[in-house]
Design a protein around this motif. Structure first.
Motif, PDB file in Angstrom:
ATOM      1  N   LYS A  30       9.663  -4.216   4.128  1.00 22.54           N
ATOM      2  CA  LYS A  30       8.830  -3.252   3.429  1.00 22.54           C
ATOM      3  C   LYS A  30       7.374  -2.194   4.113  1.00 22.54           C
ATOM      4  O   LYS A  30       6.950  -2.654   4.743  1.00 22.54           O
ATOM      5  CB  LYS A  30       8.103  -3.062   2.395  1.00 22.54           C
ATOM      6  CG  LYS A  30       9.599  -4.376   1.404  1.00 22.54           C
ATOM      7  CD  LYS A  30       8.758  -4.502  -0.190  1.00 22.54           C
ATOM      8  CE  LYS A  30      10.067  -5.375  -0.919  1.00 22.54           C
ATOM      9  NZ  LYS A  30       9.140  -5.897  -2.481  1.00 22.54           N
ATOM     10  N   ARG A  31       8.130  -0.877   4.257  1.00 25.24           N
ATOM     11  CA  ARG A  31       6.976  -0.225   4.465  1.00 25.24           C
ATOM     12  C   ARG A  31       5.290  -0.284   4.229  1.00 25.24           C
ATOM     13  O   ARG A  31       4.762   0.517   4.986  1.00 25.24           O
ATOM     14  CB  ARG A  31       7.891   1.394   4.341  1.00 25.24           C
ATOM     15  CG  ARG A  31       6.630   2.737   5.025  1.00 25.24           C
ATOM     16  CD  ARG A  31       6.748   2.488   6.347  1.00 25.24           C
ATOM     17  NE  ARG A  31       8.151   2.177   7.058  1.00 25.24           N
ATOM     18  CZ  ARG A  31       8.784   4.099   7.639  1.00 25.24           C
ATOM     19  NH1 ARG A  31       8.015   4.648   7.520  1.00 25.24           N
ATOM     20  NH2 ARG A  31      10.050   3.825   7.836  1.00 25.24           N
ATOM     21  N   GLU A  32       5.639  -0.606   2.889  1.00 21.21           N
ATOM     22  CA  GLU A  32       4.076  -0.121   2.170  1.00 21.21           C
ATOM     23  C   GLU A  32       3.515  -1.646   2.817  1.00 21.21           C
ATOM     24  O   GLU A  32       2.082  -1.458   2.890  1.00 21.21           O
ATOM     25  CB  GLU A  32       4.876  -1.520   1.118  1.00 21.21           C
ATOM     26  CG  GLU A  32       4.779   0.011  -0.276  1.00 21.21           C
ATOM     27  CD  GLU A  32       6.402   0.467  -0.198  1.00 21.21           C
ATOM     28  OE1 GLU A  32       7.158  -1.134   0.699  1.00 21.21           O
ATOM     29  OE2 GLU A  32       6.598   0.791  -1.036  1.00 21.21           O
ATOM     30  N   ASP A  33       4.188  -2.600   3.532  1.00 16.16           N
ATOM     31  CA  ASP A  33       3.105  -3.549   4.487  1.00 16.16           C
ATOM     32  C   ASP A  33       2.908  -3.226   5.916  1.00 16.16           C
ATOM     33  O   ASP A  33       1.986  -3.590   6.476  1.00 16.16           O
ATOM     34  CB  ASP A  33       4.859  -4.677   4.490  1.00 16.16           C
ATOM     35  CG  ASP A  33       4.652  -6.173   3.051  1.00 16.16           C
ATOM     36  OD1 ASP A  33       4.191  -5.589   2.390  1.00 16.16           O
ATOM     37  OD2 ASP A  33       5.568  -5.719   3.587  1.00 16.16           O
ATOM     38  N   MET A  86       0.779  -1.378  -0.090  1.00 19.23           N
ATOM     39  CA  MET A  86       0.639   0.196   0.227  1.00 19.23           C
ATOM     40  C   MET A  86       1.415   0.968   0.136  1.00 19.23           C
ATOM     41  O   MET A  86       2.037   1.298   1.040  1.00 19.23           O
ATOM     42  CB  MET A  86      -0.608  -0.012   1.458  1.00 19.23           C
ATOM     43  CG  MET A  86      -1.635   1.306   1.267  1.00 19.23           C
ATOM     44  SD  MET A  86      -2.869   1.543   2.950  1.00 19.23           S
ATOM     45  CE  MET A  86      -4.577  -0.064   2.104  1.00 19.23           C
ATOM     46  N   LYS A  87       0.285   2.288  -0.896  1.00 22.00           N
ATOM     47  CA  LYS A  87       1.671   3.608  -0.528  1.00 22.00           C
ATOM     48  C   LYS A  87       0.991   4.359   0.580  1.00 22.00           C
ATOM     49  O   LYS A  87      -0.042   3.983   0.853  1.00 22.00           O
ATOM     50  CB  LYS A  87       1.072   3.970  -2.280  1.00 22.00           C
ATOM     51  CG  LYS A  87       1.720   3.591  -3.383  1.00 22.00           C
ATOM     52  CD  LYS A  87       1.450   4.275  -4.625  1.00 22.00           C
ATOM     53  CE  LYS A  87       1.802   3.530  -5.958  1.00 22.00           C
ATOM     54  NZ  LYS A  87       1.619   4.421  -6.869  1.00 22.00           N
ATOM     55  N   LYS A  88       1.955   5.210   0.832  1.00 23.60           N
ATOM     56  CA  LYS A  88       2.351   5.999   1.439  1.00 23.60           C
ATOM     57  C   LYS A  88       0.694   6.958   1.808  1.00 23.60           C
ATOM     58  O   LYS A  88      -0.030   7.462   3.060  1.00 23.60           O
ATOM     59  CB  LYS A  88       3.203   7.066   2.143  1.00 23.60           C
ATOM     60  CG  LYS A  88       3.072   7.748   3.399  1.00 23.60           C
ATOM     61  CD  LYS A  88       4.296   8.455   3.342  1.00 23.60           C
ATOM     62  CE  LYS A  88       4.430   9.714   4.214  1.00 23.60           C
ATOM     63  NZ  LYS A  88       6.045  10.439   4.582  1.00 23.60           N
ATOM     64  N   TYR A 126       2.340  -0.265   6.070  1.00 26.13           N
ATOM     65  CA  TYR A 126       0.813   0.757   5.866  1.00 26.13           C
ATOM     66  C   TYR A 126      -0.327  -0.320   6.263  1.00 26.13           C
ATOM     67  O   TYR A 126      -1.383   0.448   6.384  1.00 26.13           O
ATOM     68  CB  TYR A 126       1.079   1.321   4.481  1.00 26.13           C
ATOM     69  CG  TYR A 126       2.159   2.537   4.923  1.00 26.13           C
ATOM     70  CD1 TYR A 126       2.717   3.674   6.014  1.00 26.13           C
ATOM     71  CD2 TYR A 126       2.736   3.067   3.388  1.00 26.13           C
ATOM     72  CE1 TYR A 126       3.366   4.152   6.159  1.00 26.13           C
ATOM     73  CE2 TYR A 126       3.822   3.923   4.081  1.00 26.13           C
ATOM     74  CZ  TYR A 126       4.066   4.612   4.496  1.00 26.13           C
ATOM     75  OH  TYR A 126       4.944   6.002   5.032  1.00 26.13           O
TER      76      TYR A 126
END
Length: 362
Positions: free
Chosen positions: A83-86, A1-3, A88
């Motif tokens: 990963k930051r997307e995970d 998921m994008k920020k 989010y």
């Protein structure tokens, strides 16, 4: 998921939380806590009402505890995902679980317990041990079902040879047994086992709970077992075992079970990414179907007020016990009725709206 998507969802969650907390009439359980209890929930409701008028005042502290839980969950996610997307994605799923949405906007001890358990796990994993005994002490006093939490800590402490954690958890379990506190165990084999699955399906949304159950089982057999898993699995297993013989209150166990949403997302992402793109399609289809069910469940909660007033058969609507006393109170005030005798919790709800029992006036 994008920020940017996460930020929009976070804004929607906060907006929906304040909307529901402001517009949802007092529930039977809240009315009972407000007038017939002297515990922490009742105290926070009274303090909130003194600060903020209306329904929001009753729930303002619980909304803030929910926001704190989301923040701590986000911090935990950063420790589990590369990963930051995970991070989010897992936080967004957690925010919109029906159980979290409901606990956010209604006065209940569960959201306080959830924040404390998440904080305990975060501090433990960061090796900040100073505050842990205080958190354990707080859970001991505010939640009788927290014996499940201490049993999970004991199992984890023994498995990973953490002597301090084992000793503290064993001491609290002993205190529970000595004071005869905790979950009542009794009854005889009955039909509550299927019922508890339905309750968990309502808390998670149906398909997400099936995958969550699979995640707990998969980790039990093959994966590394974290403190978070020990807490969730112990609570889940205890609730299922107890449901064989007695009615189980989902609010006693849900705060401990739901924290492992991170593990569910972690397992799914790992299963997805180890496969070639052409073999990822069925996983993605299942994911999208699960998200559709989750969105539908969340929208049912967020727009329950509108759905109730549009319903042709309001008596069978799930929110009837919340809105019926509110509507009745408005009608009585129009007629100039100053008191009303009614049995059960409905009388306490009417009392909140300024219509006490007539017997109190005699």
């Amino acid at each position: 998921m994008k920020k940017k998507y996460f930020h929009w969802l976070l804004f929607f969650y906060v907006t929906a939380s304040f909307y529901l907390a402001t517009t949802t009439p007092i529930t039977p359980h809240e009315a009972r806590n407000l007038y017939l209890s002297s515990d922490l929930v009742s105290l926070l409701m009274q303090w909130g009402s003194a600060i903020v008028p209306g329904f929001l005042g009753l729930r303002i502290f619980f909304v803030l505890f929910a926001f704190l839980s989301i923040r701590i969950f986000y911090e935990l996610g950063q420790r589990y995902f590369a990963k930051r997307e995970d991070v989010y994605l897992s936080t967004a799923l957690f925010m919109f679980l029906p159980g979290i949405l409901t606990a956010t906007v209604l006065a209940n001890v569960g959201i306080i317990v959830l924040a404390l358990v998440l904080l305990f796990v975060l501090l433990y994993e960061r090796k900040h041990f100073t505050l842990l005994p205080l958190i354990m002490l707080a859970l001991f006093f505010i939640h009788e079902a927290s014996i499940i939490f201490f049993v999970a800590l004991l199992f984890y402490g023994i498995a990973y040879k953490d002597k301090a954690l084992s000793m503290f958890s064993a001491a609290f379990i002993t205190a529970f047994l000595y004071l005869a506190k905790g979950i009542e165990i009794g009854g005889r084999p009955s039909g509550h086992f299927i019922e508890i699955f339905g309750l968990y399906a309502a808390v998670f949304s149906p398909l997400l709970f099936l995958y969550f159950f699979y995640t707990m089982y998969r980790i039990l057999l093959r994966e590394k077992k974290t403190l978070m898993w020990y807490i969730s699995f112990t609570a889940l297993a205890a609730s299922l075992l107890l449901s064989i013989r007695q009615k189980v209150y989902i609010t006693d166990f849900a705060p401990y079970v739901m924290i492992s949403t991170i593990a569910m997302v972690d397992l799914f992402m790992h299963s997805l990414r180890v496969r070639l793109p052409q073999f990822q399609k069925r996983y993605l289809r299942a994911f999208y179907v699960g998200i559709v069910f989750l969105v539908f469940s969340a929208l049912m909660i967020i727009f329950n007020r509108e759905l109730f007033y549009l319903s042709d058969n309001k008596e069978k609507h799930f929110a009837n016990r919340i809105y019926q006393p509110y509507i009745l109170a408005q009608k009585l005030k129009v007629k100039g009725v100053e008191c009303y005798d009614v049995k059960g919790r409905m009388g306490l709800q009417l009392r909140y709206y300024g219509i006490p029992f007539c017997a109190n006036d005699k």
